[in-house]
Design a protein around this motif. Structure first.
Motif, PDB file in Angstrom:
ATOM      1  N   UNK A 146      -4.093 -45.398  80.669  1.00  0.00           N
ATOM      2  CA  UNK A 146      -2.947 -44.638  79.620  1.00  0.00           C
ATOM      3  C   UNK A 146      -1.782 -44.524  79.854  1.00  0.00           C
ATOM      4  N   UNK A 147      -1.301 -44.536  80.966  1.00  0.00           N
ATOM      5  CA  UNK A 147       0.181 -44.526  81.547  1.00  0.00           C
ATOM      6  C   UNK A 147       0.593 -46.093  81.095  1.00  0.00           C
ATOM      7  N   UNK A 148      -0.077 -46.952  81.376  1.00  0.00           N
ATOM      8  CA  UNK A 148       0.737 -48.279  81.105  1.00  0.00           C
ATOM      9  C   UNK A 148       0.617 -48.648  79.498  1.00  0.00           C
ATOM     10  N   UNK A 149      -0.309 -47.849  78.891  1.00  0.00           N
ATOM     11  CA  UNK A 149      -0.377 -47.997  77.371  1.00  0.00           C
ATOM     12  C   UNK A 149       0.806 -47.454  76.532  1.00  0.00           C
ATOM     13  N   UNK A 150       1.118 -45.830  77.292  1.00  0.00           N
ATOM     14  CA  UNK A 150       2.198 -45.394  76.374  1.00  0.00           C
ATOM     15  C   UNK A 150       3.598 -45.942  77.005  1.00  0.00           C
ATOM     16  N   UNK A 151       3.471 -46.313  78.305  1.00  0.00           N
ATOM     17  CA  UNK A 151       4.958 -47.326  78.657  1.00  0.00           C
ATOM     18  C   UNK A 151       5.220 -48.320  77.836  1.00  0.00           C
ATOM     19  N   UNK A 152       4.095 -48.719  77.230  1.00  0.00           N
ATOM     20  CA  UNK A 152       4.263 -50.124  76.318  1.00  0.00           C
ATOM     21  C   UNK A 152       4.834 -49.753  75.013  1.00  0.00           C
ATOM     22  N   UNK A 153       4.938 -48.205  74.547  1.00  0.00           N
ATOM     23  CA  UNK A 153       5.470 -47.833  73.382  1.00  0.00           C
ATOM     24  C   UNK A 153       7.087 -48.064  73.466  1.00  0.00           C
ATOM     25  N   UNK A 172      -0.185 -45.150  89.219  1.00  0.00           N
ATOM     26  CA  UNK A 172       0.819 -45.122  87.888  1.00  0.00           C
ATOM     27  C   UNK A 172       1.766 -46.043  88.052  1.00  0.00           C
ATOM     28  N   UNK A 173       2.868 -45.548  89.428  1.00  0.00           N
ATOM     29  CA  UNK A 173       4.072 -46.104  89.285  1.00  0.00           C
ATOM     30  C   UNK A 173       3.707 -47.604  89.631  1.00  0.00           C
ATOM     31  N   UNK A 174       3.135 -48.133  90.345  1.00  0.00           N
ATOM     32  CA  UNK A 174       2.832 -49.622  90.649  1.00  0.00           C
ATOM     33  C   UNK A 174       2.035 -50.194  89.547  1.00  0.00           C
ATOM     34  N   UNK A 175       1.354 -49.452  88.881  1.00  0.00           N
ATOM     35  CA  UNK A 175       0.695 -50.176  87.354  1.00  0.00           C
ATOM     36  C   UNK A 175       1.855 -50.257  86.516  1.00  0.00           C
ATOM     37  N   UNK A 176       2.599 -49.337  86.203  1.00  0.00           N
ATOM     38  CA  UNK A 176       3.623 -49.327  85.173  1.00  0.00           C
ATOM     39  C   UNK A 176       4.656 -50.321  85.367  1.00  0.00           C
ATOM     40  N   UNK A 177       5.252 -50.394  86.612  1.00  0.00           N
ATOM     41  CA  UNK A 177       6.265 -51.305  87.143  1.00  0.00           C
ATOM     42  C   UNK A 177       5.897 -52.542  87.127  1.00  0.00           C
ATOM     43  N   UNK A 178       4.439 -52.933  87.418  1.00  0.00           N
ATOM     44  CA  UNK A 178       4.324 -54.190  87.690  1.00  0.00           C
ATOM     45  C   UNK A 178       3.862 -54.861  86.292  1.00  0.00           C
ATOM     46  N   UNK A 179       3.331 -53.991  85.338  1.00  0.00           N
ATOM     47  CA  UNK A 179       2.541 -54.362  84.033  1.00  0.00           C
ATOM     48  C   UNK A 179       3.514 -54.314  82.995  1.00  0.00           C
ATOM     49  N   UNK A 180       4.511 -53.501  82.992  1.00  0.00           N
ATOM     50  CA  UNK A 180       5.247 -53.136  81.777  1.00  0.00           C
ATOM     51  C   UNK A 180       6.926 -53.364  82.159  1.00  0.00           C
ATOM     52  N   UNK A 181       7.315 -52.644  83.049  1.00  0.00           N
ATOM     53  CA  UNK A 181       8.835 -52.404  83.329  1.00  0.00           C
ATOM     54  C   UNK A 181       9.123 -52.140  84.634  1.00  0.00           C
ATOM     55  N   UNK A 182       9.971 -52.931  85.261  1.00  0.00           N
ATOM     56  CA  UNK A 182      10.183 -52.713  86.614  1.00  0.00           C
ATOM     57  C   UNK A 182      11.304 -51.428  86.844  1.00  0.00           C
ATOM     58  N   UNK A 183      12.040 -51.246  85.838  1.00  0.00           N
ATOM     59  CA  UNK A 183      13.024 -50.191  85.699  1.00  0.00           C
ATOM     60  C   UNK A 183      12.696 -48.915  85.020  1.00  0.00           C
TER      61      UNK A 183
END
Length: 309
Positions: A146-153, A172-183
């Motif tokens: 769900x964190x990845x999903x909202x990070x993609x908004x 969550x940090x690892x998943x979002x930075x790898x799958x969505x945005x490193x910044x």
């Protein structure tokens, strides 16, 4: 779109008069004093600012006051949360008042399934083009998916953790930075965040909010600078003399995370008034303890300055 938060994040209280109205003169003084101390951003009408106790018109006026006082020197983010309808109205009001972004607090306290939590964030983020930082706490607890999903908004730029679940947040940090945005931006949002910031830094969460900054910016900035410069001795002394005792006092009464800070603002010279129900103000004994703790922290700073000369 993404701001640069360089330094401690300032979460002002919302001063009230004894009759219960917002004291805008005191609010302006409080914000001006904080901004002059040098925060990395101002988060107005959020948890410390008693967002939960405001109606829409006074919320908008509080945000507008902050925007006017800050005058573009640092980003101004405003709180939104509660029901989806209220959250969307407050998001629009914050935009109209000139805020630079939103901190999205949890929805009304119901049991929240993960798809519904994502839908909540999407609905509020879709009500405005303001950048949104999502608060992970209470009933709004995100998983990796769900964190990845909202990070993609598109306008969701950050994730603030108030759970203290380091294992989950690290994933969550690892998943979002790898799958969505490193910044993508990550914040430590625990009350009195200084006591846990060493641990959060270790899992990739460099930013944090400081309730202490609202009433003792000298202590908040000294800790931040010690942490950033690797001054472990001063970091540990400040934790031992001030921040850990403050946490112990804070934990004695529910809601002290807000009311102790508000009392501290008054203690330091700006009349912040009472909190609104259901919160309560600290007892006389606890106010004395707050003074003692604050003095002990400043004694550490004075000693460090003497040794540096």
């Amino acid at each position: 779109m993404r701001p640069t938060f360089d330094g401690v994040l300032f979460f002002p209280v919302t001063p009230f008069t004894e009759s219960g109205d917002v004291d805008f003169d005191a609010l302006s003084q409080h914000i001006a004093k904080g901004v002059e101390a040098g925060p990395g951003g101002v988060f107005i009408a959020c948890g410390t600012g008693e967002f939960h106790a405001m109606e829409e018109q006074e919320f908008a006026a509080v945000v507008r006051t902050a925007v006017e006082v800050v005058a573009g020197r640092v980003p101004v983010y405003a709180g939104a949360g509660g029901s989806v309808a209220q959250s969307k109205r407050f998001a629009v009001a914050a935009k109209e008042a000139g805020a630079d972004g939103l901190l999205l607090l949890p929805p009304y306290l119901v049991e929240v399934p993960q798809p519904g939590l994502v839908d909540f964030v999407r609905a509020v983020a879709g009500a405005t083009d303001l950048p949104v930082i999502v608060y992970n706490r209470n009933n709004a607890r995100f998983t990796e998916d769900s964190a990845v999903a909202v990070a993609k908004i598109p306008n969701v730029i950050g994730f603030k953790d108030g759970t203290g679940n380091f294992d989950q947040v690290a994933r969550i940090v690892q998943a979002v930075t790898e799958q969505v945005d490193p910044d993508f931006l990550f914040f430590n949002g625990l009350p009195t965040a200084e006591t846990t910031q060493l641990a959060y830094r270790a899992i990739g969460v460099p930013l944090y909010s400081s309730a202490t900054f609202a009433f003792a910016p000298d202590l908040a900035l000294a800790f931040y600078n010690a942490l950033e410069s690797g001054n472990d001795e001063l970091t540990q002394k400040l934790l031992g003399a001030f921040f850990c005792p403050l946490v112990r006092l804070r934990d004695t009464v529910p809601g002290y995370a807000v009311s102790l800070v508000k009392a501290g603002v008054t203690m330091e010279g700006i009349p912040a008034g009472p909190v609104r129900p259901p919160l309560i103000m600290p007892s006389a004994e606890d106010l004395d303890e707050l003074r003692t703790i604050t003095a002990a922290g400043r004694a550490v700073l004075a000693d460090a300055l003497t040794q540096a000369v």
